[in-house]
Motif scaffolding. Structure first.
Motif, PDB file in Angstrom:
ATOM      1  N   ALA A  59       0.821  -1.216   0.000  1.00 12.53           N
ATOM      2  CA  ALA A  59       0.000   0.000   0.000  1.00 12.53           C
ATOM      3  C   ALA A  59       0.855   1.266   0.000  1.00 12.53           C
ATOM      4  N   ASN A  60       2.177   1.084  -0.149  1.00 11.90           N
ATOM      5  CA  ASN A  60       3.114   2.219  -0.189  1.00 11.90           C
ATOM      6  C   ASN A  60       3.138   3.019   1.113  1.00 11.90           C
ATOM      7  N   MET A  61       2.966   2.340   2.231  1.00 11.63           N
ATOM      8  CA  MET A  61       3.077   3.012   3.519  1.00 11.63           C
ATOM      9  C   MET A  61       4.543   3.350   3.794  1.00 11.63           C
ATOM     10  N   PRO A  62       4.816   4.562   4.242  1.00 12.01           N
ATOM     11  CA  PRO A  62       6.202   4.937   4.564  1.00 12.01           C
ATOM     12  C   PRO A  62       6.806   4.029   5.627  1.00 12.01           C
ATOM     13  N   GLN A  63       8.085   3.740   5.494  1.00 13.02           N
ATOM     14  CA  GLN A  63       8.770   2.853   6.427  1.00 13.02           C
ATOM     15  C   GLN A  63       8.705   3.376   7.860  1.00 13.02           C
ATOM     16  N   ASP A  64       8.729   4.698   8.024  1.00 12.11           N
ATOM     17  CA  ASP A  64       8.676   5.280   9.361  1.00 12.11           C
ATOM     18  C   ASP A  64       7.354   4.951  10.059  1.00 12.11           C
ATOM     19  N   ASN A  65       6.258   4.958   9.298  1.00  8.34           N
ATOM     20  CA  ASN A  65       4.946   4.597   9.854  1.00  8.34           C
ATOM     21  C   ASN A  65       4.940   3.148  10.327  1.00  8.34           C
ATOM     22  N   ILE A  66       5.560   2.271   9.513  1.00  4.30           N
ATOM     23  CA  ILE A  66       5.619   0.851   9.862  1.00  4.30           C
ATOM     24  C   ILE A  66       6.416   0.659  11.151  1.00  4.30           C
ATOM     25  N   LYS A  67       7.560   1.329  11.225  1.00  2.00           N
ATOM     26  CA  LYS A  67       8.434   1.205  12.401  1.00  2.00           C
ATOM     27  C   LYS A  67       7.720   1.672  13.669  1.00  2.00           C
ATOM     28  N   LYS A  68       7.029   2.812  13.582  1.00  2.00           N
ATOM     29  CA  LYS A  68       6.319   3.338  14.750  1.00  2.00           C
ATOM     30  C   LYS A  68       5.188   2.407  15.180  1.00  2.00           C
ATOM     31  N   ALA A  69       4.481   1.825  14.209  1.00  2.32           N
ATOM     32  CA  ALA A  69       3.392   0.899  14.540  1.00  2.32           C
ATOM     33  C   ALA A  69       3.932  -0.321  15.279  1.00  2.32           C
TER      34      ALA A  69
END
Length: 241
Positions: A59-69
């Motif tokens: 879904a092209n989510m930024p890597q930073d969003n993934i890391k924070k989640a």
């Protein structure tokens, strides 16, 4: 493939047209957080987290969003605690509804779902009332663009896929849920581009209804799918021709 509903095609086109990225990201963040909380923050030892991260990247989510989640799930960062539930029921014309929910407030969510289903003449059922009408399967979707059907079919079967189908503008590979990532990785390693992969509930049989109920069912499914707490909705609905 038996049991593949036209609603899957309608839903897929709707998602592509609407591109409701904020809702998609919110759902994926909830899923990553729950997966990390349940099995730890290392995707190498947490298959569910590994697949959730893969879906987020699709879904092209930024890597930073993934890391924070992930960090919210493991408790390294503060965040809302989400839980997962499933709800079952019947919509217009008796179509089966199976809903996966990620929520921080179960009472609010179930009240919202009950209201929507009742609004369209359906009813919320007990757990198990419709689950038996579906099979849980992995679904890997590839676009047709520049991908040879015959060689892709061979690659999918060699990788351990159970079934394969060409539908409109896509190829759909079906796997055992436990094999979805290994089959996906094998296909990608052979140079094929995967659009998405997900464990889904596929209807064993389709339930066809009349035009009036079809319109109501589509409206209901759209409203449920748009709800912030809905992760996925599955149905055996077959629209009228």
């Amino acid at each position: 493939m038996s049991g593949h509903s036209k609603w899957s095609t309608i839903k897929r086109k709707k998602a592509a047209i609407d591109a409701k990225r904020s809702k998609i990201f919110t759902t994926l963040i909830k899923e990553i957080t729950i997966a990390a909380r349940a099995g730890g923050g290392d995707p190498d030892s947490n298959p569910r987290l590994r697949h959730s991260i893969s879906s987020a990247r699709d879904a092209n989510m930024p890597q930073d969003n993934i890391k924070k989640a992930i960090m919210k799930g493991t408790g390294e960062l503060p965040g809302t605690t989400y839980d997962e539930y499933t709800y079952e029921g019947f919509g217009p014309g008796g179509v089966a509804l199976f809903m996966e929910v990620l929520t921080d407030n179960k009472n609010r969510t179930v009240a919202d779902i009950r209201h929507l289903i009742t609004k369209y003449g359906g009813n919320l059922g007990e757990n198990g009332s419709v689950a038996w009408m579906f099979d849980t399967k992995g679904q890997i979707i590839l676009t047709r663009d520049n991908q040879d059907e015959n060689t892709l079919f061979e690659a999918a079967i060699d990788a351990g896929a159970e079934d394969y189908e060409a539908v409109h503008d896509a190829f759909i590979i079906t796997t055992d849920p436990a094999d979805i990532m290994s089959v996906r990785n094998a296909i990608e390693n052979k140079g094929y581009f995967v659009e998405s992969s997900k464990v889904e509930m596929l209807p064993k049989n389709l339930h066809k209804i009349n035009d009036e109920n079809s319109e109501k069912a589509i409206s209901l499914l759209n409203e449920i799918e748009d709800h912030d707490d809905i992760k996925s909705i599955y149905t055996n609905f077959e629209p009228a021709d």
